[in-house]
Design a protein around this motif. Structure first.
Motif, mmCIF file in Angstrom:
data_model
loop_
_atom_site.group_PDB
_atom_site.id
_atom_site.type_symbol
_atom_site.label_atom_id
_atom_site.label_comp_id
_atom_site.label_asym_id
_atom_site.label_seq_id
_atom_site.Cartn_x
_atom_site.Cartn_y
_atom_site.Cartn_z
ATOM 1 N N VAL A 1 -0.079 -6.403 5.177
ATOM 2 C CA VAL A 1 0.059 -5.104 4.506
ATOM 3 C C VAL A 1 1.420 -4.480 4.782
ATOM 4 C CG1 VAL A 1 -0.902 -2.792 4.235
ATOM 5 C CG2 VAL A 1 -2.425 -4.717 4.721
ATOM 6 N N ALA B 1 3.067 -0.952 4.205
ATOM 7 C CA ALA B 1 2.635 0.414 3.899
ATOM 8 C C ALA B 1 3.837 1.323 3.676
ATOM 9 C CB ALA B 1 1.775 0.950 5.029
ATOM 10 N N GLY C 1 -5.837 6.106 2.408
ATOM 11 C CA GLY C 1 -4.879 5.019 2.537
ATOM 12 C C GLY C 1 -4.948 4.342 3.893
ATOM 13 N N CYS C 2 -5.131 5.138 4.941
ATOM 14 C CA CYS C 2 -5.247 4.568 6.294
ATOM 15 C C CYS C 2 -6.509 3.727 6.435
ATOM 16 C CB CYS C 2 -5.244 5.687 7.327
ATOM 17 S SG CYS C 2 -3.606 6.386 7.645
ATOM 18 N N ALA D 1 0.684 4.333 11.325
ATOM 19 C CA ALA D 1 0.113 3.159 10.654
ATOM 20 C C ALA D 1 0.652 1.836 11.187
ATOM 21 C CB ALA D 1 0.376 3.240 9.152
ATOM 22 N N ALA E 1 -5.839 0.476 4.703
ATOM 23 C CA ALA E 1 -4.931 -0.355 5.504
ATOM 24 C C ALA E 1 -5.658 -1.021 6.665
ATOM 25 C CB ALA E 1 -3.770 0.496 6.020
ATOM 26 N N LEU F 1 -0.317 6.964 2.723
ATOM 27 C CA LEU F 1 -1.009 6.804 4.005
ATOM 28 C C LEU F 1 -1.763 8.070 4.410
ATOM 29 C CD1 LEU F 1 1.655 4.732 5.955
ATOM 30 C CD2 LEU F 1 -0.651 3.984 5.326
ATOM 31 N N LEU G 1 0.851 -1.195 0.000
ATOM 32 C CA LEU G 1 0.000 0.000 0.000
ATOM 33 C C LEU G 1 0.884 1.242 0.000
ATOM 34 C CD1 LEU G 1 -2.829 1.334 0.364
ATOM 35 C CD2 LEU G 1 -2.448 1.156 2.819
ATOM 36 N N VAL H 1 -0.742 -2.298 10.397
ATOM 37 C CA VAL H 1 -0.158 -2.927 9.204
ATOM 38 C C VAL H 1 0.926 -3.905 9.649
ATOM 39 C CG1 VAL H 1 -0.631 -0.931 7.723
ATOM 40 C CG2 VAL H 1 1.597 -1.111 8.878
ATOM 41 N N ALA I 1 5.873 -1.208 7.776
ATOM 42 C CA ALA I 1 5.756 0.099 7.133
ATOM 43 C C ALA I 1 7.142 0.702 6.961
ATOM 44 C CB ALA I 1 4.875 1.032 7.963
ATOM 45 N N ASP J 1 5.042 5.495 2.854
ATOM 46 C CA ASP J 1 4.717 6.914 2.745
ATOM 47 C C ASP J 1 5.994 7.721 2.948
ATOM 48 O OD1 ASP J 1 1.834 8.554 2.887
ATOM 49 O OD2 ASP J 1 3.534 9.713 3.664
#
Length: 217
Positions: A27, A29, A13-14, A40, A17, A9, A6, A44, A47, A31
């Motif tokens: 996931v 993530a 996006g959040c 996040a 997720a 965020l 993903l 997830v 990240a 950003d």
């Protein structure tokens, strides 16, 4: 369970997720914003802070290993386009991208996106359909021609069976299920007797549903 990459965020996006996490998907993530990434981490699998327009960074993620890549960047046309292109160049199996308008969608689909999500347009369509007709409680578009509609049972149908009202022949639509409060039950068959306490989930073309409303309501 799917493995999902993903990218982006922001608020949308959040939400994505969190929804993926709730259904048990793994996931990863991404950003640029460290604060968003840290926020996040609680929902997830992993990240990272990174620039999705950087080819080395995207290549380092092992894009081929993900079942699905979702790009939620909609407010920066160039970044969105570059990110989608890089994902496909690095072997992404399926790229779903959020878009902000029809032009954005056209360019992303030309540059590798397998499908797009146009939230504003979809929400506008849903709002127009459900609030412009008192007999539509919910609506899900399946194609340019067909949709599923949640509607009340017509008063003239109460106490009658599916066979009695001859729905398919008279109105060219299909009753998929009935709904009482939040409980949905697939239609049991032609002997089902309609009650005023239930709603109907109808599969119909947009042209036929309008004819149906004029005839029965």
């Amino acid at each position: 369970m799917k493995s999902v990459l993903l990218i982006g965020l922001g608020r949308f996006g959040c939400y994505v997720a969190q929804a993926l996490n709730e259904q048990g998907d793994e996931v990863m993530a991404i950003d640029r914003d460290e604060e968003r990434v840290n926020d996040a981490l609680k929902f997830v699998t992993n990240a990272q802070i990174g620039d999705s327009t950087n080819e080395r960074f995207i290549d380092s993620l092992g894009v081929r290993n993900f079942d699905l890549c979702i790009v939620t960047i909609a407010d920066n046309f160039q970044s969105s386009l570059e990110t989608v292109s890089l994902l496909k160049d690095c072997g992404a199996k399926f790229v779903l991208a959020r878009v902000s308008d029809d032009t954005h969608a056209k360019f992303l689909l030309r540059n590798g996106a397998d499908d797009v999500v146009y939230l504003e347009k979809q929400m506008a369509q849903w709002t127009a359909v459900t609030y412009s007709n008192d007999n539509i409680f919910d609506y899900m578009e399946l194609s340019d021609e067909y949709a599923i509609y949640e509607t009340p049972v017509p008063k003239s149908w109460v106490g009658k069976s599916v066979l009695d009202v001859d729905v398919r022949r008279k109105h060219n639509l299909n009753i998929l299920a009935t709904k009482i409060q939040e409980v949905i039950k697939p239609l049991s068959g032609p002997s089902h007797v309609f009650s005023s306490s239930e709603n109907l989930l109808l599969l119909a073309s947009k042209k036929d549903i309008q004819k149906y409303f004029k005839k029965v309501f």
